[in-house]
Design a protein around this motif. Structure first.
Motif, PDB file in Angstrom:
ATOM      1  N   ALA A 248       3.587   9.349 -13.924  1.00 28.72           N
ATOM      2  CA  ALA A 248       4.680   8.476 -14.364  1.00 28.72           C
ATOM      3  C   ALA A 248       4.969   7.447 -13.276  1.00 28.72           C
ATOM      4  CB  ALA A 248       5.921   9.301 -14.662  1.00 28.72           C
ATOM      5  N   GLY A 249       5.466   6.295 -13.683  1.00 34.00           N
ATOM      6  CA  GLY A 249       5.829   5.280 -12.701  1.00 34.00           C
ATOM      7  C   GLY A 249       4.821   4.156 -12.644  1.00 34.00           C
ATOM      8  N   ILE A 250       4.785   3.474 -11.502  1.00 34.56           N
ATOM      9  CA  ILE A 250       3.941   2.301 -11.304  1.00 34.56           C
ATOM     10  C   ILE A 250       2.724   2.697 -10.478  1.00 34.56           C
ATOM     11  CG2 ILE A 250       3.828  -0.023 -10.323  1.00 34.56           C
ATOM     12  CD1 ILE A 250       6.858  -0.172 -10.653  1.00 34.56           C
ATOM     13  N   GLU A 251       1.540   2.328 -10.941  1.00 34.31           N
ATOM     14  CA  GLU A 251       0.318   2.649 -10.212  1.00 34.31           C
ATOM     15  C   GLU A 251       0.120   1.667  -9.063  1.00 34.31           C
ATOM     16  OE1 GLU A 251      -4.484   3.220 -11.009  1.00 34.31           O
ATOM     17  OE2 GLU A 251      -3.062   3.352 -12.677  1.00 34.31           O
ATOM     18  N   VAL A 252      -0.152   2.198  -7.875  1.00 39.45           N
ATOM     19  CA  VAL A 252      -0.367   1.369  -6.694  1.00 39.45           C
ATOM     20  C   VAL A 252      -1.590   1.878  -5.933  1.00 39.45           C
ATOM     21  CG1 VAL A 252       2.072   0.771  -6.456  1.00 39.45           C
ATOM     22  CG2 VAL A 252       1.186   2.788  -5.273  1.00 39.45           C
ATOM     23  N   GLU A 253      -2.121   1.025  -5.084  1.00 36.38           N
ATOM     24  CA  GLU A 253      -3.269   1.390  -4.257  1.00 36.38           C
ATOM     25  C   GLU A 253      -2.810   2.211  -3.065  1.00 36.38           C
ATOM     26  OE1 GLU A 253      -7.016  -0.783  -1.894  1.00 36.38           O
ATOM     27  OE2 GLU A 253      -5.370  -1.979  -2.751  1.00 36.38           O
ATOM     28  N   GLY A 254      -3.599   3.231  -2.718  1.00 32.12           N
ATOM     29  CA  GLY A 254      -3.276   4.063  -1.574  1.00 32.12           C
ATOM     30  C   GLY A 254      -4.415   4.147  -0.583  1.00 32.12           C
ATOM     31  N   TRP A 255      -4.073   4.132   0.697  1.00 35.56           N
ATOM     32  CA  TRP A 255      -5.032   4.292   1.780  1.00 35.56           C
ATOM     33  C   TRP A 255      -4.570   5.429   2.681  1.00 35.56           C
ATOM     34  CZ3 TRP A 255      -6.487  -1.036   4.397  1.00 35.56           C
ATOM     35  CH2 TRP A 255      -7.156  -1.840   3.459  1.00 35.56           C
ATOM     36  N   SER A 256      -5.518   6.036   3.389  1.00 35.54           N
ATOM     37  CA  SER A 256      -5.162   6.979   4.438  1.00 35.54           C
ATOM     38  C   SER A 256      -4.734   6.203   5.679  1.00 35.54           C
ATOM     39  CB  SER A 256      -6.354   7.873   4.788  1.00 35.54           C
ATOM     40  OG  SER A 256      -7.358   7.113   5.448  1.00 35.54           O
TER      41      SER A 256
ATOM     42  N   LEU B 283       0.305  12.267   6.876  1.00 32.86           N
ATOM     43  CA  LEU B 283      -0.181  12.722   8.182  1.00 32.86           C
ATOM     44  C   LEU B 283      -1.465  13.531   8.067  1.00 32.86           C
ATOM     45  CD1 LEU B 283       3.145  13.610  10.007  1.00 32.86           C
ATOM     46  CD2 LEU B 283       1.649  11.650  10.408  1.00 32.86           C
ATOM     47  N   ARG B 284      -1.722  14.114   6.905  1.00 36.18           N
ATOM     48  CA  ARG B 284      -3.012  14.783   6.711  1.00 36.18           C
ATOM     49  C   ARG B 284      -4.152  13.765   6.671  1.00 36.18           C
ATOM     50  NH1 ARG B 284       0.098  18.009   3.115  1.00 36.18           N
ATOM     51  NH2 ARG B 284      -0.696  16.872   1.291  1.00 36.18           N
ATOM     52  N   GLY B 285      -3.812  12.508   6.394  1.00 38.88           N
ATOM     53  CA  GLY B 285      -4.806  11.445   6.389  1.00 38.88           C
ATOM     54  C   GLY B 285      -4.968  10.765   7.734  1.00 38.88           C
ATOM     55  N   LEU B 286      -4.474  11.392   8.790  1.00 42.29           N
ATOM     56  CA  LEU B 286      -4.583  10.859  10.144  1.00 42.29           C
ATOM     57  C   LEU B 286      -5.352  11.848  11.001  1.00 42.29           C
ATOM     58  CD1 LEU B 286      -3.744   8.753  12.313  1.00 42.29           C
ATOM     59  CD2 LEU B 286      -1.664  10.115  12.661  1.00 42.29           C
ATOM     60  N   ALA B 287      -6.477  11.413  11.534  1.00 40.83           N
ATOM     61  CA  ALA B 287      -7.287  12.274  12.391  1.00 40.83           C
ATOM     62  C   ALA B 287      -8.013  11.436  13.435  1.00 40.83           C
ATOM     63  CB  ALA B 287      -8.282  13.088  11.556  1.00 40.83           C
TER      64      ALA B 287
ATOM     65  N   LEU C 191       0.836  -1.191   0.000  1.00 41.02           N
ATOM     66  CA  LEU C 191       0.000   0.000   0.000  1.00 41.02           C
ATOM     67  C   LEU C 191       0.875   1.247   0.000  1.00 41.02           C
ATOM     68  CD1 LEU C 191      -2.632  -0.755   2.806  1.00 41.02           C
ATOM     69  CD2 LEU C 191      -3.142  -0.498   0.366  1.00 41.02           C
ATOM     70  N   ALA C 192       0.352   2.311  -0.586  1.00 50.70           N
ATOM     71  CA  ALA C 192       0.907   3.645  -0.364  1.00 50.70           C
ATOM     72  C   ALA C 192       0.040   4.318   0.699  1.00 50.70           C
ATOM     73  CB  ALA C 192       0.876   4.462  -1.650  1.00 50.70           C
ATOM     74  N   ILE C 193       0.662   4.978   1.656  1.00 47.53           N
ATOM     75  CA  ILE C 193      -0.086   5.712   2.669  1.00 47.53           C
ATOM     76  C   ILE C 193      -0.178   7.167   2.226  1.00 47.53           C
ATOM     77  CG2 ILE C 193      -0.136   6.462   5.069  1.00 47.53           C
ATOM     78  CD1 ILE C 193      -0.835   3.515   4.636  1.00 47.53           C
ATOM     79  N   MET C 194      -1.436   7.652   2.120  1.00 49.76           N
ATOM     80  CA  MET C 194      -1.707   8.939   1.491  1.00 49.76           C
ATOM     81  C   MET C 194      -2.686   9.747   2.334  1.00 49.76           C
ATOM     82  SD  MET C 194      -2.418   7.213  -2.226  1.00 49.76           S
ATOM     83  CE  MET C 194      -3.268   8.687  -2.792  1.00 49.76           C
ATOM     84  N   GLU C 195      -2.989  10.949   1.852  1.00 55.16           N
ATOM     85  CA  GLU C 195      -3.970  11.793   2.534  1.00 55.16           C
ATOM     86  C   GLU C 195      -5.361  11.183   2.475  1.00 55.16           C
ATOM     87  OE1 GLU C 195      -5.630  16.418   2.479  1.00 55.16           O
ATOM     88  OE2 GLU C 195      -3.938  15.830   1.219  1.00 55.16           O
ATOM     89  N   SER C 196      -5.695  10.541   1.359  1.00 51.83           N
ATOM     90  CA  SER C 196      -7.003   9.917   1.199  1.00 51.83           C
ATOM     91  C   SER C 196      -6.855   8.681   0.312  1.00 51.83           C
ATOM     92  CB  SER C 196      -8.008  10.896   0.581  1.00 51.83           C
ATOM     93  OG  SER C 196      -7.538  11.380  -0.659  1.00 51.83           O
ATOM     94  N   ASP C 197      -7.860   7.820   0.330  1.00 49.84           N
ATOM     95  CA  ASP C 197      -7.805   6.589  -0.445  1.00 49.84           C
ATOM     96  C   ASP C 197      -7.837   6.874  -1.945  1.00 49.84           C
ATOM     97  OD1 ASP C 197      -8.013   5.522   2.054  1.00 49.84           O
ATOM     98  OD2 ASP C 197      -9.892   4.464   1.718  1.00 49.84           O
ATOM     99  N   GLY C 198      -7.158   6.049  -2.708  1.00 52.57           N
ATOM    100  CA  GLY C 198      -7.148   6.184  -4.161  1.00 52.57           C
ATOM    101  C   GLY C 198      -5.866   5.619  -4.738  1.00 52.57           C
ATOM    102  N   SER C 199      -5.791   5.534  -6.042  1.00 53.44           N
ATOM    103  CA  SER C 199      -4.564   5.042  -6.676  1.00 53.44           C
ATOM    104  C   SER C 199      -3.563   6.176  -6.826  1.00 53.44           C
ATOM    105  CB  SER C 199      -4.873   4.427  -8.044  1.00 53.44           C
ATOM    106  OG  SER C 199      -5.425   5.396  -8.910  1.00 53.44           O
ATOM    107  N   VAL C 200      -2.293   5.812  -6.882  1.00 59.05           N
ATOM    108  CA  VAL C 200      -1.219   6.790  -7.001  1.00 59.05           C
ATOM    109  C   VAL C 200      -0.069   6.119  -7.731  1.00 59.05           C
ATOM    110  CG1 VAL C 200      -0.110   6.159  -4.823  1.00 59.05           C
ATOM    111  CG2 VAL C 200       0.107   8.493  -5.669  1.00 59.05           C
TER     112      VAL C 200
END
Length: 273
Positions: free
Chosen positions: A168-176, A204-208, A141-150
């Motif tokens: 550009a690069g490899i698309e991966v799934e992201g979660w907050s 960290l913006r995806g942590l509340a 997983l990628a850890i991001m501000e919100s869920d989505g691909s990146v």
């Protein structure tokens, strides 16, 4: 005199890795050194030791004691995980930190190891399996501000791979982080370690809602990359500091004669922890 790693790196330009591993094993055996090297079916270099095996795309010759000392010095300024702790390792790489964390938290603890890059994630899972880390759970997983691909870069120097905004690069799934922590069902997180190459402020913006579960944090910021010409988007330390304060952490930072990347690590703890 060149180090063993420097000599091995030079030799691999001329000698197949499997031959190099064979010669290295003869040398290790003659010296009474317990390290053993191999190349797996995927072409990854394996550094096997009694305390754990490290699997990666690059030559890896470090002793377990060297790795343990490096991990301890880098991450445990405020808090050293102990038996029974729950740890989240964001940006686990090939699993060096996870091996050390696994030993520290023991059979009664757990390490959630997160790595976004699919190739490096395969190395992480191999490290976990070959080291027999029953208390480590890997997540791609990628850890991001919100869920989505990146998208994440796919550089030959895997330690510098980072999330990119231009597609550009490899698309991966992201979660907050909120999503991830909730998904684990953990009631508390004793230690959150993060090293994600400039994406830390967004993470960290995806942590509340789940922030109150976390007792200690160690966040590697990457202003040193910006200072070296890597781009202003790597300047994250002040935003990370501000966000950690907003989330109720007491902040500390090492001082003294530090390497650039060491100086950019921020540590936080809950009052009373």
């Amino acid at each position: 005199m060149p180090s063993a790693f420097q000599m091995a790196t030079t030799l691999q330009r001329y000698v197949p890795r499997r031959w190099l591993a064979g010669v290295a094993n003869l040398v290790m055996a003659a010296k009474g050194d317990q390290r053993r090297f191999a190349v797996d079916a995927a072409g990854h270099w394996v550094n096997a030791q009694p305390q754990g095996s490290f699997v990666g795309p690059d030559l890896h010759t470090a002793h377990y004691a060297q790795i343990e000392a490096r991990v301890s010095a880098y991450w445990f300024h405020f808090y050293r995980p102990k038996a029974g702790d729950t740890v989240i390792d964001v940006g686990a790489g090939i699993g060096e930190d996870a091996v050390i964390l696994s030993q520290l938290v023991g059979a009664s603890g757990k390490v959630h190891a997160i790595e976004a890059h699919p190739g490096i994630f395969r190395c992480l899972t191999a490290t976990i399996e070959q080291s027999r880390l029953a208390n480590v759970v890997p997540y791609q997983l990628a850890i991001m501000e919100s869920d989505g691909s990146v998208c994440i870069t796919d550089d030959s120097e895997h330690l510098g791979n980072s999330i990119v905004a231009d597609g550009a690069g490899i698309e991966v799934e992201g979660w907050s982080l909120d999503h991830f922590i909730a998904s684990t069902g953990e009631a508390k997180i004793d230690f959150l370690k993060m090293n994600i190459e400039g994406a830390e402020s967004g993470a960290l913006r995806g942590l509340a809602q789940q922030a109150g579960k976390i007792r200690h944090v160690a966040i590697s910021c990457h202003d040193f990359v910006a200072r070296a010409g890597g781009g202003d988007h790597f300047r994250t330390r002040e935003e990370v500091r501000k966000r950690l304060l907003e989330l109720g952490f007491v902040i500390d930072q090492r001082d003294g004669d530090l390497l650039p990347w060491e100086a950019d690590v921020l540590f936080g703890k809950r009052a009373g922890s």
